[in-house]
Design an enzyme around this catalytic site. Structure first.
Site, mmCIF file in Angstrom:
data_model
loop_
_atom_site.group_PDB
_atom_site.id
_atom_site.type_symbol
_atom_site.label_atom_id
_atom_site.label_comp_id
_atom_site.label_asym_id
_atom_site.label_seq_id
_atom_site.Cartn_x
_atom_site.Cartn_y
_atom_site.Cartn_z
ATOM 1 N N ASP A 193 -3.423 2.359 -4.871
ATOM 2 C CA ASP A 193 -2.061 2.270 -4.351
ATOM 3 C C ASP A 193 -1.462 0.861 -4.524
ATOM 4 O O ASP A 193 -2.221 -0.102 -4.617
ATOM 5 C CB ASP A 193 -2.028 2.679 -2.873
ATOM 6 C CG ASP A 193 -2.974 1.856 -1.982
ATOM 7 O OD1 ASP A 193 -4.126 1.634 -2.406
ATOM 8 O OD2 ASP A 193 -2.564 1.458 -0.878
ATOM 9 N N GLU B 271 2.547 -0.943 4.433
ATOM 10 C CA GLU B 271 2.329 0.432 4.000
ATOM 11 C C GLU B 271 3.667 1.109 3.729
ATOM 12 O O GLU B 271 4.591 1.039 4.558
ATOM 13 C CB GLU B 271 1.589 1.234 5.070
ATOM 14 C CG GLU B 271 0.169 0.781 5.343
ATOM 15 C CD GLU B 271 -0.856 1.379 4.378
ATOM 16 O OE1 GLU B 271 -0.438 2.088 3.439
ATOM 17 O OE2 GLU B 271 -2.052 1.141 4.580
ATOM 18 N N HIS C 127 0.841 -1.192 0.000
ATOM 19 C CA HIS C 127 0.000 0.000 0.000
ATOM 20 C C HIS C 127 0.880 1.248 0.000
ATOM 21 O O HIS C 127 2.089 1.179 0.215
ATOM 22 C CB HIS C 127 -0.846 0.071 1.284
ATOM 23 C CG HIS C 127 -1.662 -1.132 1.605
ATOM 24 N ND1 HIS C 127 -3.035 -1.151 1.487
ATOM 25 C CD2 HIS C 127 -1.316 -2.354 2.102
ATOM 26 C CE1 HIS C 127 -3.505 -2.325 1.898
ATOM 27 N NE2 HIS C 127 -2.477 -3.078 2.265
ATOM 28 N N HIS D 28 -2.414 -2.962 -3.443
ATOM 29 C CA HIS D 28 -3.807 -2.820 -3.023
ATOM 30 C C HIS D 28 -4.703 -2.609 -4.242
ATOM 31 O O HIS D 28 -5.847 -3.078 -4.286
ATOM 32 C CB HIS D 28 -3.921 -1.635 -2.055
ATOM 33 C CG HIS D 28 -5.130 -1.682 -1.190
ATOM 34 N ND1 HIS D 28 -5.481 -0.642 -0.348
ATOM 35 C CD2 HIS D 28 -6.097 -2.618 -1.012
ATOM 36 C CE1 HIS D 28 -6.594 -0.958 0.295
ATOM 37 N NE2 HIS D 28 -6.983 -2.139 -0.088
#
Length: 214
Positions: free
Chosen positions: A175, A129, A47, A165
């Site tokens: 993303d 992330e 992400h 994602h």
């Protein structure tokens, strides 16, 4: 550092039996639950995130994942008031690695999602992330730590696929976006990990999670 350069990644990262990376900063999030027994963790989901959008640094991402965000600190934050989300890991622009949820547990990162006919990707995935946006390149340090982390997770879990994602929630998410260099990630990972059984999506043109390379 260009895509052809392969960084040195020693020393590597290590996860303990409880699913925590020994070298990461630990910021435990309440936003997780137990995985369903018997379902292998075989998918990595990449992400991007920035809070406020387009701004880097600060503690807002950690605060969001730990349900401690001051919603009065920025106008954008009001729409996040009822949001309860997390990821297993965050890689900062400078390469700092933060872990919020044990990789043995189910973090709330993917939302409504499907991969090769399997819904609820949170059940069988690990969410990473990268501090960033769809509009700027990611930092060299982030690629280096992402490769280290991927290799460490492969040693602990039967990871088979790596997706963005955008690929498991097409039309809803974008993303990590067009500035994530999938070719660079694959090349660097091949130099530091056993990629024989790892399939990595080819990039933005691989939306719908159909364009994968083994």
């Amino acid at each position: 550092m260009g895509a052809s350069a392969v960084p040195s990644l020693a020393p590597g990262l290590e996860l303990d039996a409880a699913g925590w990376c020994l070298q990461a900063q630990h910021r435990p999030s309440p936003n997780f639950d137990a995985r369903t027994a018997g379902i292998p963790v075989d998918l990595l989901v990449i992400h991007n995130i920035s809070l406020p959008p387009g701004e880097f640094g600060g503690s807002y991402i950690e605060a969001l994942f730990c349900n401690q965000l001051d919603h009065a600190a920025h106008p954008f934050f009001e729409q996040l008031r009822d949001l309860r989300v997390s990821a297993h890991f965050l890689i900062r622009r400078d390469g700092q690695l933060v872990q919020f949820v044990s990789a043995n547990a189910r973090a709330w990162h993917a939302g409504i999602s499907v991969f090769h006919g399997r819904e609820r990707c949170n059940d069988f995935s690990i969410g990473i992330e990268l501090e960033g946006t769809d509009f700027v390149p990611f930092a060299d340090a982030q690629y280096a730590v992402l490769v280290q982390l991927t290799a460490a997770l492969q040693r602990r879990y039967p990871i088979v696929d790596v997706m963005g994602h955008e690929h498991i929630a097409p039309g809803r998410k974008t993303d990590p976006g067009p500035f994530f260099d999938w070719a660079r990630y694959r090349q660097n990972l091949a130099a530091h990990s056993d990629t024989a059984q790892l399939r990595v999506v080819s990039g933005i043109d691989g939306s719908q999670a159909q364009n994968i390379e083994k």
